[in-house]
Design a protein around this motif. Structure first.
Motif, PDB file in Angstrom:
ATOM      1  N   LYS A 156       0.832  -1.206   0.000  1.00  0.00           N
ATOM      2  CA  LYS A 156       0.000   0.000   0.000  1.00  0.00           C
ATOM      3  C   LYS A 156       0.865   1.253   0.000  1.00  0.00           C
ATOM      4  N   CYS A 157       1.942   1.246   0.789  1.00  0.00           N
ATOM      5  CA  CYS A 157       2.850   2.399   0.824  1.00  0.00           C
ATOM      6  C   CYS A 157       3.465   2.651  -0.555  1.00  0.00           C
ATOM      7  N   ARG A 158       3.826   1.587  -1.231  1.00  0.00           N
ATOM      8  CA  ARG A 158       4.417   1.742  -2.569  1.00  0.00           C
ATOM      9  C   ARG A 158       3.401   2.306  -3.563  1.00  0.00           C
ATOM     10  N   GLN A 159       2.155   1.881  -3.436  1.00  0.00           N
ATOM     11  CA  GLN A 159       1.127   2.400  -4.329  1.00  0.00           C
ATOM     12  C   GLN A 159       0.847   3.874  -4.069  1.00  0.00           C
ATOM     13  N   THR A 168       8.667   2.431   7.574  1.00  0.00           N
ATOM     14  CA  THR A 168       9.798   2.242   8.488  1.00  0.00           C
ATOM     15  C   THR A 168       9.681   0.885   9.179  1.00  0.00           C
ATOM     16  N   VAL A 169      10.768   0.126   9.129  1.00  0.00           N
ATOM     17  CA  VAL A 169      10.826  -1.175   9.785  1.00  0.00           C
ATOM     18  C   VAL A 169      11.793  -1.070  10.963  1.00  0.00           C
ATOM     19  N   ILE A 170      11.356  -1.480  12.121  1.00  0.00           N
ATOM     20  CA  ILE A 170      12.167  -1.398  13.341  1.00  0.00           C
ATOM     21  C   ILE A 170      12.382  -2.808  13.885  1.00  0.00           C
ATOM     22  N   TYR A 171      13.627  -3.115  14.199  1.00  0.00           N
ATOM     23  CA  TYR A 171      13.965  -4.390  14.822  1.00  0.00           C
ATOM     24  C   TYR A 171      14.338  -4.093  16.270  1.00  0.00           C
ATOM     25  N   VAL A 172      13.702  -4.779  17.204  1.00  0.00           N
ATOM     26  CA  VAL A 172      13.888  -4.498  18.639  1.00  0.00           C
ATOM     27  C   VAL A 172      14.327  -5.773  19.338  1.00  0.00           C
ATOM     28  N   ASP A 173      15.291  -5.631  20.233  1.00  0.00           N
ATOM     29  CA  ASP A 173      15.793  -6.774  20.989  1.00  0.00           C
ATOM     30  C   ASP A 173      15.832  -6.401  22.473  1.00  0.00           C
ATOM     31  N   MET A 174      15.300  -7.272  23.313  1.00  0.00           N
ATOM     32  CA  MET A 174      15.327  -7.001  24.746  1.00  0.00           C
ATOM     33  C   MET A 174      16.742  -7.154  25.275  1.00  0.00           C
ATOM     34  N   ASN A 175      17.127  -6.265  26.149  1.00  0.00           N
ATOM     35  CA  ASN A 175      18.433  -6.347  26.805  1.00  0.00           C
ATOM     36  C   ASN A 175      18.322  -7.209  28.069  1.00  0.00           C
ATOM     37  N   ASN A 176      19.284  -8.086  28.256  1.00  0.00           N
ATOM     38  CA  ASN A 176      19.491  -8.754  29.546  1.00  0.00           C
ATOM     39  C   ASN A 176      18.370  -9.704  29.967  1.00  0.00           C
ATOM     40  N   LEU A 177      17.695 -10.356  29.028  1.00  0.00           N
ATOM     41  CA  LEU A 177      16.635 -11.287  29.405  1.00  0.00           C
ATOM     42  C   LEU A 177      17.198 -12.422  30.255  1.00  0.00           C
ATOM     43  N   LYS A 178      18.347 -12.952  29.890  1.00  0.00           N
ATOM     44  CA  LYS A 178      18.923 -14.073  30.629  1.00  0.00           C
ATOM     45  C   LYS A 178      19.243 -13.681  32.066  1.00  0.00           C
ATOM     46  N   ILE A 179      19.764 -12.465  32.240  1.00  0.00           N
ATOM     47  CA  ILE A 179      20.107 -12.008  33.594  1.00  0.00           C
ATOM     48  C   ILE A 179      18.848 -11.903  34.456  1.00  0.00           C
ATOM     49  N   ILE A 180      17.778 -11.345  33.866  1.00  0.00           N
ATOM     50  CA  ILE A 180      16.530 -11.194  34.618  1.00  0.00           C
ATOM     51  C   ILE A 180      15.955 -12.572  34.954  1.00  0.00           C
ATOM     52  N   ASN A 181      15.989 -13.494  33.993  1.00  0.00           N
ATOM     53  CA  ASN A 181      15.497 -14.851  34.257  1.00  0.00           C
ATOM     54  C   ASN A 181      16.285 -15.526  35.370  1.00  0.00           C
ATOM     55  N   ASP A 182      17.620 -15.394  35.318  1.00  0.00           N
ATOM     56  CA  ASP A 182      18.482 -16.071  36.290  1.00  0.00           C
ATOM     57  C   ASP A 182      18.395 -15.449  37.675  1.00  0.00           C
ATOM     58  N   ARG A 183      18.323 -14.133  37.712  1.00  0.00           N
ATOM     59  CA  ARG A 183      18.365 -13.454  39.011  1.00  0.00           C
ATOM     60  C   ARG A 183      16.985 -13.297  39.637  1.00  0.00           C
ATOM     61  N   LYS A 196       3.421  -1.354  21.436  1.00  0.00           N
ATOM     62  CA  LYS A 196       2.060  -1.128  20.928  1.00  0.00           C
ATOM     63  C   LYS A 196       1.651   0.328  21.125  1.00  0.00           C
ATOM     64  N   GLU A 197       1.958   0.874  22.294  1.00  0.00           N
ATOM     65  CA  GLU A 197       1.603   2.265  22.564  1.00  0.00           C
ATOM     66  C   GLU A 197       2.313   3.225  21.618  1.00  0.00           C
ATOM     67  N   GLN A 198       3.535   2.887  21.250  1.00  0.00           N
ATOM     68  CA  GLN A 198       4.335   3.778  20.417  1.00  0.00           C
ATOM     69  C   GLN A 198       4.071   3.596  18.922  1.00  0.00           C
ATOM     70  N   VAL A 199       3.682   2.398  18.526  1.00  0.00           N
ATOM     71  CA  VAL A 199       3.700   2.071  17.097  1.00  0.00           C
ATOM     72  C   VAL A 199       2.362   1.629  16.529  1.00  0.00           C
ATOM     73  N   ALA A 200       1.606   0.855  17.293  1.00  0.00           N
ATOM     74  CA  ALA A 200       0.478   0.118  16.712  1.00  0.00           C
ATOM     75  C   ALA A 200      -0.536   1.003  15.994  1.00  0.00           C
ATOM     76  N   GLU A 201      -0.690   2.244  16.409  1.00  0.00           N
ATOM     77  CA  GLU A 201      -1.635   3.147  15.748  1.00  0.00           C
ATOM     78  C   GLU A 201      -1.249   3.397  14.298  1.00  0.00           C
ATOM     79  N   PHE A 202       0.047   3.280  13.994  1.00  0.00           N
ATOM     80  CA  PHE A 202       0.538   3.603  12.654  1.00  0.00           C
ATOM     81  C   PHE A 202       0.947   2.358  11.859  1.00  0.00           C
ATOM     82  N   GLY A 203       0.884   1.183  12.472  1.00  0.00           N
ATOM     83  CA  GLY A 203       1.330  -0.001  11.752  1.00  0.00           C
ATOM     84  C   GLY A 203       1.114  -1.266  12.549  1.00  0.00           C
ATOM     85  N   LEU A 263       5.754   0.547  10.346  1.00  0.00           N
ATOM     86  CA  LEU A 263       4.813   1.646  10.496  1.00  0.00           C
ATOM     87  C   LEU A 263       5.003   2.705   9.419  1.00  0.00           C
ATOM     88  N   VAL A 264       3.932   3.409   9.172  1.00  0.00           N
ATOM     89  CA  VAL A 264       3.938   4.502   8.193  1.00  0.00           C
ATOM     90  C   VAL A 264       4.121   5.799   8.971  1.00  0.00           C
TER      91      VAL A 264
END
Length: 305
Positions: free
Chosen positions: A168-171, A177-192, A210-217, A231-232
């Protein structure tokens, strides 16, 4: 009936067909259903609301509109061991000589009607079952595109929604915009702090995104601690990522958890004339995320004064 000299006849059926075996005692139901009658040569069907008749009342001819004295014969309506009802008709020389033939013909007709009703009932049940099946399939299809932990889209759901969004954007000659997100320190939180806290963190990231992006994509959890957004927006990549980081800062400032929930993110914008696929854009955004990961702070536990 005219050929047999029969002017009065009544077809009664059982509420449901009855299986009756040879030499088995038979108990008539308390009520029968008067389906049709021929009275003084005139045939009529009986409305459903008036069909129910008590068995001990079927010989009351006055109730059937016949006041003169008549002699009647009862013929069973059956097929093998299945009893469908009875035919009550004038006792004439014709009905005496050809009663078996008459009973067989009427039995075949009643059996066919009963089969058609059964078939109709089966078809209705089939339609209901198909409707339930379609509803369940739709629910399964929806579930197959959702992440069970966070409730947002999974990888399959992400591509299912983001691909049409890119088209749709191309038309419309708009960037995506494509965003790749990675959680920091999941293993530490799980272990501790325990895996329940790790799950809480993953769900928190989904909510913040969702609060930041879902309205737009669209927002999705595409792997264990990895998320993708499409998101657009005309907002610059750096500003967009800064807003996401600030949202987590605000969450951690108000959260009573002893740890911080933080992420690293990278973005790639597919411009109007960019031929990159959605998969390409995710790879390029992930490469930028990797650069951010190398310099991130491992501030998992909150500092106490």
């Amino acid at each position: 009936m005219d050929w047999l000299g029969v002017h009065n006849a009544f077809i009664y059926t059982f509420e449901t067909p009855i299986i009756h075996l040879n030499h088995e005692p038979f108990q008539m139901p308390e009520e029968l259903l008067l389906k049709a009658m021929q009275r003084k040569g005139k045939v009529s069907s009986i409305p459903a609301v008036r069909q129910r008749v008590r068995t001990d009342d079927i010989y009351n001819m006055e109730r059937r509109g016949i006041r003169e004295q008549v002699m009647l014969v009862v013929l069973p309506l059956y097929s093998n061991e299945m009893l469908y009802g009875i035919l009550l008709c004038d006792l004439t020389s014709g009905s005496m000589e050809n009663g078996e033939f008459l009973g067989n013909q009427m039995s075949a007709a009643v059996k066919m009607i009963n089969l058609l009703k059964t078939n109709e009932s089966i078809m209705l049940q089939l339609e209901k079952s198909l409707a339930v099946l379609q509803e369940n399939n739709l629910e399964l299809e929806t579930l197959s595109k959702r992440d069970p932990l966070t409730g947002i889209r999974n990888r399959r759901g992400f591509f299912h929604e983001a691909e049409p969004l890119l088209e749709k954007c191309r038309q419309e000659y708009k960037p995506l915009t494509v965003i790749y997100v990675d959680m920091n320190n999941l293993k530490i939180i799980n272990d501790r702090y325990g895996h329940e806290e790790g799950d809480f963190s993953l769900k928190t990231i989904a909510e913040v995104l969702k609060e930041q992006v879902a309205e737009f994509g669209v927002v999705a959890r595409i792997d264990g601690d990895e998320y993708a957004c499409a998101l657009v927006t005309e907002e610059k990549d750096d500003d967009l990522l800064e807003h996401i980081y600030n949202a987590f800062v605000r969450f951690n400032e108000t959260s009573e958890k002893p740890y911080n929930v933080t992420v690293s993110a990278g973005a790639y914008r597919i411009e109007k004339d960019d031929k990159h696929t959605l998969e390409d854009a995710m790879t390029l955004a992930d490469e930028r995320l990797y650069e951010v990961k190398k310099i991130r702070k491992k501030d998992v536990a909150k500092t106490t004064v």
